[in-house]
Design a protein around this motif. Structure first.
Motif, PDB file in Angstrom:
ATOM      1  N   THR A  27       0.847  -1.191   0.000  1.00 27.66           N
ATOM      2  CA  THR A  27       0.000   0.000   0.000  1.00 27.66           C
ATOM      3  C   THR A  27       0.880   1.239   0.000  1.00 27.66           C
ATOM      4  OG1 THR A  27      -0.089   0.133   2.408  1.00 27.66           O
ATOM      5  CG2 THR A  27      -1.808  -1.162   1.313  1.00 27.66           C
ATOM      6  N   LEU A  28       0.287   2.321  -0.429  1.00 24.69           N
ATOM      7  CA  LEU A  28       0.919   3.629  -0.407  1.00 24.69           C
ATOM      8  C   LEU A  28      -0.201   4.614  -0.098  1.00 24.69           C
ATOM      9  CD1 LEU A  28       3.629   5.055  -0.957  1.00 24.69           C
ATOM     10  CD2 LEU A  28       2.977   5.171  -3.362  1.00 24.69           C
ATOM     11  N   ILE A  29      -0.047   5.394   0.970  1.00 20.37           N
ATOM     12  CA  ILE A  29      -1.121   6.291   1.394  1.00 20.37           C
ATOM     13  C   ILE A  29      -0.556   7.684   1.640  1.00 20.37           C
ATOM     14  CG2 ILE A  29      -0.941   5.502   3.791  1.00 20.37           C
ATOM     15  CD1 ILE A  29      -4.045   5.942   3.977  1.00 20.37           C
ATOM     16  N   PHE A  30      -1.311   8.686   1.168  1.00 17.25           N
ATOM     17  CA  PHE A  30      -0.894  10.077   1.251  1.00 17.25           C
ATOM     18  C   PHE A  30      -1.927  10.888   2.030  1.00 17.25           C
ATOM     19  CE2 PHE A  30       1.047   8.327  -2.500  1.00 17.25           C
ATOM     20  CZ  PHE A  30       2.318   8.887  -2.512  1.00 17.25           C
ATOM     21  N   PRO A  31      -1.609  11.323   3.250  1.00 21.39           N
ATOM     22  CA  PRO A  31      -2.501  12.252   3.947  1.00 21.39           C
ATOM     23  C   PRO A  31      -2.474  13.594   3.213  1.00 21.39           C
ATOM     24  CG  PRO A  31      -0.927  11.241   5.456  1.00 21.39           C
ATOM     25  CD  PRO A  31      -0.478  10.931   4.073  1.00 21.39           C
ATOM     26  N   ILE A  32      -3.648  14.118   2.921  1.00 22.49           N
ATOM     27  CA  ILE A  32      -3.705  15.396   2.211  1.00 22.49           C
ATOM     28  C   ILE A  32      -4.438  16.429   3.035  1.00 22.49           C
ATOM     29  CG2 ILE A  32      -3.463  14.390  -0.092  1.00 22.49           C
ATOM     30  CD1 ILE A  32      -6.480  14.722  -0.436  1.00 22.49           C
ATOM     31  N   ASP A  33      -4.002  17.657   2.875  1.00 21.13           N
ATOM     32  CA  ASP A  33      -4.633  18.829   3.473  1.00 21.13           C
ATOM     33  C   ASP A  33      -5.069  19.688   2.286  1.00 21.13           C
ATOM     34  OD1 ASP A  33      -5.313  21.234   4.620  1.00 21.13           O
ATOM     35  OD2 ASP A  33      -3.438  21.478   5.733  1.00 21.13           O
ATOM     36  N   ARG A  34      -6.224  19.329   1.710  1.00 24.87           N
ATOM     37  CA  ARG A  34      -6.671  19.980   0.474  1.00 24.87           C
ATOM     38  C   ARG A  34      -6.882  21.486   0.641  1.00 24.87           C
ATOM     39  NH1 ARG A  34      -7.074  17.881  -4.185  1.00 24.87           N
ATOM     40  NH2 ARG A  34      -7.327  15.745  -3.536  1.00 24.87           N
ATOM     41  N   PRO A  35      -7.481  21.975   1.762  1.00 29.66           N
ATOM     42  CA  PRO A  35      -7.669  23.431   1.882  1.00 29.66           C
ATOM     43  C   PRO A  35      -6.355  24.221   1.783  1.00 29.66           C
ATOM     44  CG  PRO A  35      -8.983  22.300   3.541  1.00 29.66           C
ATOM     45  CD  PRO A  35      -8.111  21.261   2.888  1.00 29.66           C
ATOM     46  N   ASN A  36      -5.267  23.635   2.264  1.00 34.51           N
ATOM     47  CA  ASN A  36      -3.973  24.317   2.215  1.00 34.51           C
ATOM     48  C   ASN A  36      -3.078  23.820   1.087  1.00 34.51           C
ATOM     49  OD1 ASN A  36      -4.275  26.085   4.541  1.00 34.51           O
ATOM     50  ND2 ASN A  36      -4.328  24.183   5.722  1.00 34.51           N
ATOM     51  N   GLY A  37      -3.596  22.888   0.267  1.00 34.45           N
ATOM     52  CA  GLY A  37      -2.835  22.386  -0.869  1.00 34.45           C
ATOM     53  C   GLY A  37      -1.571  21.651  -0.481  1.00 34.45           C
ATOM     54  N   LYS A  38      -1.654  20.825   0.564  1.00 31.79           N
ATOM     55  CA  LYS A  38      -0.459  20.137   1.066  1.00 31.79           C
ATOM     56  C   LYS A  38      -0.667  18.622   1.134  1.00 31.79           C
ATOM     57  CE  LYS A  38       1.616  23.915   3.473  1.00 31.79           C
ATOM     58  NZ  LYS A  38       2.840  24.193   2.779  1.00 31.79           N
ATOM     59  N   VAL A  39       0.456  17.913   1.058  1.00 31.66           N
ATOM     60  CA  VAL A  39       0.483  16.464   1.196  1.00 31.66           C
ATOM     61  C   VAL A  39       1.625  16.100   2.147  1.00 31.66           C
ATOM     62  CG1 VAL A  39       1.964  16.171  -0.852  1.00 31.66           C
ATOM     63  CG2 VAL A  39       0.571  14.250  -0.039  1.00 31.66           C
ATOM     64  N   LEU A  40       1.383  15.094   2.974  1.00 28.78           N
ATOM     65  CA  LEU A  40       2.409  14.637   3.897  1.00 28.78           C
ATOM     66  C   LEU A  40       3.213  13.525   3.236  1.00 28.78           C
ATOM     67  CD1 LEU A  40       3.448  15.031   6.841  1.00 28.78           C
ATOM     68  CD2 LEU A  40       2.018  13.064   7.461  1.00 28.78           C
ATOM     69  N   LEU A  41       4.524  13.733   3.150  1.00 29.89           N
ATOM     70  CA  LEU A  41       5.454  12.722   2.657  1.00 29.89           C
ATOM     71  C   LEU A  41       6.389  12.347   3.792  1.00 29.89           C
ATOM     72  CD1 LEU A  41       6.479  14.309  -0.765  1.00 29.89           C
ATOM     73  CD2 LEU A  41       4.696  12.601  -0.357  1.00 29.89           C
ATOM     74  N   GLY A  42       7.042  11.218   3.655  1.00 29.35           N
ATOM     75  CA  GLY A  42       8.008  10.800   4.657  1.00 29.35           C
ATOM     76  C   GLY A  42       9.340  10.478   4.007  1.00 29.35           C
ATOM     77  N   MET A  43      10.428  10.903   4.643  1.00 31.69           N
ATOM     78  CA  MET A  43      11.765  10.515   4.204  1.00 31.69           C
ATOM     79  C   MET A  43      12.028   9.124   4.771  1.00 31.69           C
ATOM     80  SD  MET A  43      14.619  10.881   2.652  1.00 31.69           S
ATOM     81  CE  MET A  43      14.653  12.582   2.095  1.00 31.69           C
ATOM     82  N   LYS A  44      12.223   8.158   3.881  1.00 31.26           N
ATOM     83  CA  LYS A  44      12.458   6.769   4.286  1.00 31.26           C
ATOM     84  C   LYS A  44      13.840   6.652   4.904  1.00 31.26           C
ATOM     85  CE  LYS A  44      10.835   2.559   4.150  1.00 31.26           C
ATOM     86  NZ  LYS A  44      11.057   1.413   3.935  1.00 31.26           N
ATOM     87  N   LYS A  45      13.892   6.193   6.141  1.00 26.55           N
ATOM     88  CA  LYS A  45      15.137   6.155   6.901  1.00 26.55           C
ATOM     89  C   LYS A  45      15.844   4.803   6.844  1.00 26.55           C
ATOM     90  CE  LYS A  45      14.533   7.904  11.062  1.00 26.55           C
ATOM     91  NZ  LYS A  45      13.881   8.350  12.327  1.00 26.55           N
ATOM     92  N   ARG A  46      15.127   3.752   6.407  1.00 26.05           N
ATOM     93  CA  ARG A  46      15.749   2.425   6.353  1.00 26.05           C
ATOM     94  C   ARG A  46      14.991   1.554   5.359  1.00 26.05           C
ATOM     95  NH1 ARG A  46      13.495   0.055  12.110  1.00 26.05           N
ATOM     96  NH2 ARG A  46      11.423  -0.351  11.320  1.00 26.05           N
TER      97      ARG A  46
END
Length: 188
Positions: A27-46
């Motif tokens: 799976t791949l899931i993206f939390p979005i904040d549409r009112p502010n035009g933002k998406v949460l990404l994560g830097m993969k650490k391992r």
């Protein structure tokens, strides 16, 4: 006993050769904040994808649905608990010298609760929809992200060299539905 996961949808969208390959479900899931035009990404650490920015996700456990896997992975990797998700895409990845295809189900998290937190695996950060850090992401992301951010469903197939960087072939199809049991297609 068959080695084909019955949750796999490859048989509905792939040609006979690719549908017969083993597919590992992710799976791949993206939390979005549409009112502010933002998406949460994560830097993969391992692990697989280390050093890349990505959505949150991973393997689907045998005892859970694909959607449940997406929600669980988001909480484990970011601290957020998704309460409303939408399946927006399917990505099929083939890597040179690897006989197992990756079948990745892509979700948008429209509603969620909790606090964003760094975990052992990911360092989350919000990004503007229109200023995505594609140079730090997987090469295929820039192809399908415009469809996902605009609410369009899609099926993408990407063939990578063994270096896991170079795309040798790709297809990307907007689709009207991700109801795969009803999805029929002529594959050439």
């Amino acid at each position: 006993m068959s080695n084909i996961d019955t949750r796999s949808v490859a048989r509905f969208v792939e040609d006979a050769v690719h549908a017969a390959m083993p597919h590992r479900l992710y799976t791949l899931i993206f939390p979005i904040d549409r009112p502010n035009g933002k998406v949460l990404l994560g830097m993969k650490k391992r692990g697989f994808g280390q050093g890349k920015l990505n959505g949150f996700g991973g393997k689907v456990e045998p005892s859970e649905s694909i959607e449940q896997g997406a929600v669980r992975e988001l909480e484990e990797e970011s601290g957020l608990c998704a309460t409303r998700v939408e399946n927006c895409g399917l990505l099929l990845f083939y890597f040179e010298d690897n006989p197992v295809a990756m079948e990745v189900h892509v979700f948008m998290a429209h509603e969620y609760n909790g606090q964003v937190a760094e975990t052992e695996e990911m360092r989350p950060e919000w990004f503007d929809f229109d200023n995505m850090p594609f140079s730090q992401m997987w090469a295929d992301d820039k192809c399908w992200w415009p469809l996902a951010r605009n609410g369009r469903s899609f099926i993408g197939r990407f063939w990578f060299k063994a270096d896991q960087v170079t795309i040798t072939r790709q297809t990307l199809d907007p689709v009207s539905s991700l109801d795969f049991e009803r999805y029929t297609r002529n594959i050439s």
